[in-house]
Enzyme design. Sequence first.
Site, PDB file in Angstrom:
ATOM      1  N   ASP A  82       3.099  66.041  73.890  1.00  0.00           N
ATOM      2  CA  ASP A  82       3.258  67.130  75.473  1.00  0.00           C
ATOM      3  C   ASP A  82       1.778  66.180  76.076  1.00  0.00           C
ATOM      4  O   ASP A  82       1.885  65.977  77.412  1.00  0.00           O
ATOM      5  CB  ASP A  82       3.160  68.211  74.787  1.00  0.00           C
ATOM      6  CG  ASP A  82       4.433  69.137  74.719  1.00  0.00           C
ATOM      7  OD1 ASP A  82       5.054  68.776  74.283  1.00  0.00           O
ATOM      8  OD2 ASP A  82       3.522  69.962  73.429  1.00  0.00           O
ATOM      9  N   GLY A  83       0.791  65.619  75.369  1.00  0.00           N
ATOM     10  CA  GLY A  83      -0.246  65.891  76.024  1.00  0.00           C
ATOM     11  C   GLY A  83       0.598  63.564  76.620  1.00  0.00           C
ATOM     12  O   GLY A  83      -0.163  64.214  77.752  1.00  0.00           O
ATOM     13  N   ASP A 128     -13.067  86.475  80.474  1.00  0.00           N
ATOM     14  CA  ASP A 128     -13.243  85.201  80.461  1.00  0.00           C
ATOM     15  C   ASP A 128     -12.711  84.032  81.265  1.00  0.00           C
ATOM     16  O   ASP A 128     -13.452  83.237  81.790  1.00  0.00           O
ATOM     17  CB  ASP A 128     -12.934  85.274  78.992  1.00  0.00           C
ATOM     18  CG  ASP A 128     -13.836  85.080  77.908  1.00  0.00           C
ATOM     19  OD1 ASP A 128     -14.910  86.256  78.298  1.00  0.00           O
ATOM     20  OD2 ASP A 128     -13.548  85.279  76.949  1.00  0.00           O
ATOM     21  N   ASN A 186       1.199  71.582  83.514  1.00  0.00           N
ATOM     22  CA  ASN A 186       0.429  73.107  82.462  1.00  0.00           C
ATOM     23  C   ASN A 186       0.372  73.819  83.877  1.00  0.00           C
ATOM     24  O   ASN A 186       0.624  74.982  83.941  1.00  0.00           O
ATOM     25  CB  ASN A 186       0.261  72.494  81.751  1.00  0.00           C
ATOM     26  CG  ASN A 186       1.040  71.827  80.207  1.00  0.00           C
ATOM     27  OD1 ASN A 186       2.183  72.333  79.929  1.00  0.00           O
ATOM     28  ND2 ASN A 186       0.132  72.397  79.297  1.00  0.00           N
TER      29      ASN A 186
HETATM   30  N1  LIG Z   1      -6.057  78.320  73.333  1.00  0.00           N
HETATM   31  C1  LIG Z   1      -5.143  77.357  73.976  1.00  0.00           C
HETATM   32  O1  LIG Z   1      -3.311  77.364  73.488  1.00  0.00           O
HETATM   33  C2  LIG Z   1      -5.180  76.155  74.628  1.00  0.00           C
HETATM   34  C3  LIG Z   1      -6.702  75.554  74.705  1.00  0.00           C
HETATM   35  C4  LIG Z   1      -6.799  74.674  75.700  1.00  0.00           C
HETATM   36  C5  LIG Z   1      -5.871  73.746  76.357  1.00  0.00           C
HETATM   37  N2  LIG Z   1      -4.799  74.644  75.842  1.00  0.00           N
HETATM   38  C6  LIG Z   1      -3.633  73.645  76.461  1.00  0.00           C
HETATM   39  O2  LIG Z   1      -3.388  71.919  75.823  1.00  0.00           O
HETATM   40  C7  LIG Z   1      -3.033  71.342  76.903  1.00  0.00           C
HETATM   41  C8  LIG Z   1      -3.290  70.258  76.843  1.00  0.00           C
HETATM   42  O3  LIG Z   1      -2.860  69.626  76.002  1.00  0.00           O
HETATM   43  P1  LIG Z   1      -3.127  68.103  74.943  1.00  0.00           P
HETATM   44  O4  LIG Z   1      -2.178  67.678  74.859  1.00  0.00           O
HETATM   45  O5  LIG Z   1      -3.354  66.881  76.286  1.00  0.00           O
HETATM   46  O6  LIG Z   1      -4.366  68.199  74.562  1.00  0.00           O
HETATM   47  P2  LIG Z   1      -4.751  68.733  73.185  1.00  0.00           P
HETATM   48  O7  LIG Z   1      -4.617  67.536  72.665  1.00  0.00           O
HETATM   49  O8  LIG Z   1      -5.994  69.812  72.615  1.00  0.00           O
HETATM   50  O9  LIG Z   1      -3.309  69.147  72.389  1.00  0.00           O
HETATM   51  C9  LIG Z   1      -3.476  71.258  73.068  1.00  0.00           C
HETATM   52  C10 LIG Z   1      -1.675  71.215  72.623  1.00  0.00           C
HETATM   53  O10 LIG Z   1      -1.420  71.909  73.056  1.00  0.00           O
HETATM   54  C11 LIG Z   1       0.128  72.006  73.332  1.00  0.00           C
HETATM   55  N3  LIG Z   1       0.480  71.789  74.858  1.00  0.00           N
HETATM   56  C12 LIG Z   1       0.805  70.927  75.747  1.00  0.00           C
HETATM   57  N4  LIG Z   1       1.331  71.099  76.303  1.00  0.00           N
HETATM   58  C13 LIG Z   1       2.095  72.289  76.062  1.00  0.00           C
HETATM   59  C14 LIG Z   1       3.504  72.836  76.173  1.00  0.00           C
HETATM   60  N5  LIG Z   1       3.722  72.803  77.579  1.00  0.00           N
HETATM   61  N6  LIG Z   1       4.288  73.919  75.857  1.00  0.00           N
HETATM   62  C15 LIG Z   1       3.434  74.129  74.496  1.00  0.00           C
HETATM   63  N7  LIG Z   1       2.281  73.957  74.063  1.00  0.00           N
HETATM   64  C16 LIG Z   1       2.016  72.524  74.595  1.00  0.00           C
HETATM   65  C17 LIG Z   1      -0.425  70.220  72.892  1.00  0.00           C
HETATM   66  O11 LIG Z   1       1.330  69.545  72.003  1.00  0.00           O
HETATM   67  C18 LIG Z   1      -1.581  70.505  71.625  1.00  0.00           C
HETATM   68  O12 LIG Z   1      -0.690  71.215  70.717  1.00  0.00           O
HETATM   69  C19 LIG Z   1      -3.414  72.387  78.034  1.00  0.00           C
HETATM   70  O13 LIG Z   1      -2.771  72.288  79.260  1.00  0.00           O
HETATM   71  C20 LIG Z   1      -3.385  73.632  77.520  1.00  0.00           C
HETATM   72  O14 LIG Z   1      -1.931  74.338  78.392  1.00  0.00           O
HETATM   73  C21 LIG Z   1      -4.353  75.192  74.916  1.00  0.00           C
HETATM   74  N1  LIG Z   2      -1.582  57.164  77.765  1.00  0.00           N
HETATM   75  C1  LIG Z   2      -2.651  57.440  77.313  1.00  0.00           C
HETATM   76  N2  LIG Z   2      -4.152  57.665  77.964  1.00  0.00           N
HETATM   77  C2  LIG Z   2      -4.990  58.167  77.389  1.00  0.00           C
HETATM   78  N3  LIG Z   2      -4.702  59.513  77.388  1.00  0.00           N
HETATM   79  C3  LIG Z   2      -3.628  59.709  77.089  1.00  0.00           C
HETATM   80  C4  LIG Z   2      -2.901  59.203  76.632  1.00  0.00           C
HETATM   81  N4  LIG Z   2      -1.434  59.645  76.496  1.00  0.00           N
HETATM   82  C5  LIG Z   2      -1.979  60.979  76.042  1.00  0.00           C
HETATM   83  N5  LIG Z   2      -3.487  61.012  76.307  1.00  0.00           N
HETATM   84  C6  LIG Z   2      -4.314  61.944  75.360  1.00  0.00           C
HETATM   85  O1  LIG Z   2      -4.162  62.382  74.150  1.00  0.00           O
HETATM   86  C7  LIG Z   2      -4.340  63.729  73.817  1.00  0.00           C
HETATM   87  C8  LIG Z   2      -2.978  63.530  72.357  1.00  0.00           C
HETATM   88  O2  LIG Z   2      -1.864  63.624  73.470  1.00  0.00           O
HETATM   89  P1  LIG Z   2      -0.543  64.125  72.710  1.00  0.00           P
HETATM   90  O3  LIG Z   2      -0.531  65.282  72.644  1.00  0.00           O
HETATM   91  O4  LIG Z   2       0.376  63.352  73.449  1.00  0.00           O
HETATM   92  O5  LIG Z   2      -0.678  63.782  70.814  1.00  0.00           O
HETATM   93  P2  LIG Z   2      -1.298  64.405  70.063  1.00  0.00           P
HETATM   94  O6  LIG Z   2      -2.093  65.418  70.122  1.00  0.00           O
HETATM   95  O7  LIG Z   2      -0.061  63.989  69.053  1.00  0.00           O
HETATM   96  O8  LIG Z   2       0.698  65.316  69.665  1.00  0.00           O
HETATM   97  P3  LIG Z   2       0.701  67.122  69.615  1.00  0.00           P
HETATM   98  O9  LIG Z   2      -0.843  68.141  70.352  1.00  0.00           O
HETATM   99  O10 LIG Z   2       1.843  67.427  69.798  1.00  0.00           O
HETATM  100  O11 LIG Z   2       0.120  67.019  67.913  1.00  0.00           O
HETATM  101  C9  LIG Z   2      -3.867  64.289  74.908  1.00  0.00           C
HETATM  102  O12 LIG Z   2      -4.912  64.769  75.252  1.00  0.00           O
HETATM  103  C10 LIG Z   2      -3.629  62.979  75.759  1.00  0.00           C
HETATM  104  O13 LIG Z   2      -4.016  63.819  76.872  1.00  0.00           O
END
Ligand SMILES: NC(=O)c1ccc[n+]([C@@H]2O[C@H](COP(=O)([O-])OP(=O)(O)OC[C@H]3O[C@@H](n4cnc5c(N)ncnc54)[C@H](O)[C@@H]3O)[C@@H](O)[C@H]2O)c1
Ligand SMILES: Nc1ncnc2c1ncn2[C@@H]1O[C@H](COP(=O)(O)OP(=O)(O)OP(=O)(O)O)[C@@H](O)[C@H]1O
Length: 532
Positions: free
Chosen positions: A296-297, A405, A375
């Site tokens: 999703d990131g 918070d 998001n």
């Molecule tokens: N306590 C929490 O649950 C918490 C805390 C901080 C951030 N987040 C979420 O992480 C997001 C950033 O994601 P990232 O991947 O860049 O960071 P990250 O790598 O820290 O991953 C955060 C997790 O959130 C999940 N996630 C992201 N978007 C989602 C969605 N629309 N629906 C369900 N799960 C989702 C990702 O799959 C990942 O497992 C933020 O937008 C925020 O929503 C969650």
């Molecule tokens: N093209 C990109 N360039 C820089 N950062 C990226 C890019 N794609 C993803 N990221 C960053 O890398 C992090 C991990 O990405 P992503 O959530 O896609 O993978 P993941 O953590 O393995 O997936 P999941 O959360 O489902 O386990 C996120 O914080 C996202 O913002």
Amino acid sequence: MAPSKLNSTDPHENGDASFSSSQPDNGSSDSLTLFHSEKAVQELLQQTPIQQTDDHLIEFSEALRTVAKALRRAAEGKASAQAEAAEWKRRFELERARNQQLERKGKSPGECNADIDAQRVENSTNQPMLRNETIEQSENCSTNGLCSHEILHDGGTDSQAKAVPNRIMRKASFKLSWRCKGDISDQHKHDIVSFERGNITAAGRSSKQISLKWESDPQTVLIMTKPNSTSVRILCAEMVRWLKDHKKLNIYVEPRVMGELLSESSYFNFVHTWKDEKEVLSLHTKVDLVVTLGGDGTVLWAASMFKGPVPPIVPFSLGSLGFMTPFYSEHYRDCLDSVLRGPISITLRHRLQCYVIRDAAKNEYEMEEPILVLNEVTIDRGISSFLTNLECYCDNSFVTCVQGDGLILSTTSGSTAYSLAAGGSMVHPQVPGILFTPICPHSLSFRPLILPEHVTIRVQVPFNSRSPAWASFDGKDRKQLAAGDALVCSMAPWPVPTACQIDSTNDFLRSIHDGLHWNLRKTQSFDGPRDL
Ligand SMILES: NC(=O)c1ccc[n+]([C@@H]2O[C@H](COP(=O)([O-])OP(=O)(O)OC[C@H]3O[C@@H](n4cnc5c(N)ncnc54)[C@H](O)[C@@H]3O)[C@@H](O)[C@H]2O)c1
Ligand SMILES: Nc1ncnc2c1ncn2[C@@H]1O[C@H](COP(=O)(O)OP(=O)(O)OP(=O)(O)O)[C@@H](O)[C@H]1O
């Protein structure tokens, strides 16, 4: 008696009568009246009191003075509140006017200065046939409401020019329509989306399934990948080869990925990339489709690249969860085949546009650029150990004061992310609303809200706040909000269209079943007590 005393001590001859005659003729100045009454009371108090009657009189006059003071304060408070409201109204009007103007032009805010598209068409004086074609197409658009697409000339960057000299790139044309369940004929189909030059803007909204049908073949694909993953890197190289050799497509990748591909083989010389932010701002005019390889990131990252209109995104799942990534990477050839052929179901994911308004810059005309989130935007206490104190307004109506918070303002796509963890509802991504979810509120009755899509929410750090607050956007870019600063948030006009595996609802339900094991429970057996 008190009245005679009042008369005898009045500096004016006729007591009450002379007192009232001392008011201005038109009686319009409240403050002057208040001033006179306070003055009269003051003078009264300075008299030598004659016991008993004077005691009552003093009591009475003190009460009078208190009332007069309260009235004056109320008048002053009202004036300052009105001034503040007028200032906010002015800012909202400014923002709205600016957005409407940009929408009319079909531009993102970041493009304001660049004006790249207009220049590209203007500069093509040596291509008269193409210019006419563009004009014809735009005339067509004004008559039937559907706009066709800008003709793009390759050669913007050196690498592009080298790779395909004199080649003309044309943005693929497509059409979006609502699909009603069980509708076999086209009878109930409506054209719902206004699109100029292939850029989608949400002209109308509906919870019905949206279908995308290409009107001309897509030619250019942007592939975005999660960094530091070997499996993603291998898949990316394989996908680029396949798209070039079997589909004859132009491919764009990020500069980092370009480096990775070239370090593997010089075969990848044909791949395009960009050099600077300005080129990124014009990407949406070149790219027909975005493919993401990650979780999703990576979808959030891809969406954040487009500050205005976003091309359709095909998200492949290479993460652990994947609420927005319905496509399996093992079947990428079949998936891309069917997406490129179309028609496909898409989910129009709404974004929020957020403005940080600094108290220190309240007299400046220009505001900071908006930040678009797919998001959520979170306003929290950061490293401070104090409760946040956030005043929240919805379209200028006071909502509440968040003491806890922090607060999450989430899209429905983000409802399964941080907002869910903070106790918010899960909402189908096609529902156009804004989730208002407190984080650990210090009040048991503070339940999350879902507000309609059209509202503007303002979160203000009051001047008496014990600490600053922090805003973060899709979990990134933390910005400090000092006392007096505000965050203003509303629905952005540029949604993120993501391709569905089946359709919006099926994909959403599958994601909460697979990702969260939502309501998973062993089924109770028939074997046991029951109503007869
Ligand atoms: N306590 C929490 O649950 C918490 C805390 C901080 C951030 N987040 C979420 O992480 C997001 C950033 O994601 P990232 O991947 O860049 O960071 P990250 O790598 O820290 O991953 C955060 C997790 O959130 C999940 N996630 C992201 N978007 C989602 C969605 N629309 N629906 C369900 N799960 C989702 C990702 O799959 C990942 O497992 C933020 O937008 C925020 O929503 C969650
Ligand atoms: N093209 C990109 N360039 C820089 N950062 C990226 C890019 N794609 C993803 N990221 C960053 O890398 C992090 C991990 O990405 P992503 O959530 O896609 O993978 P993941 O953590 O393995 O997936 P999941 O959360 O489902 O386990 C996120 O914080 C996202 O913002």
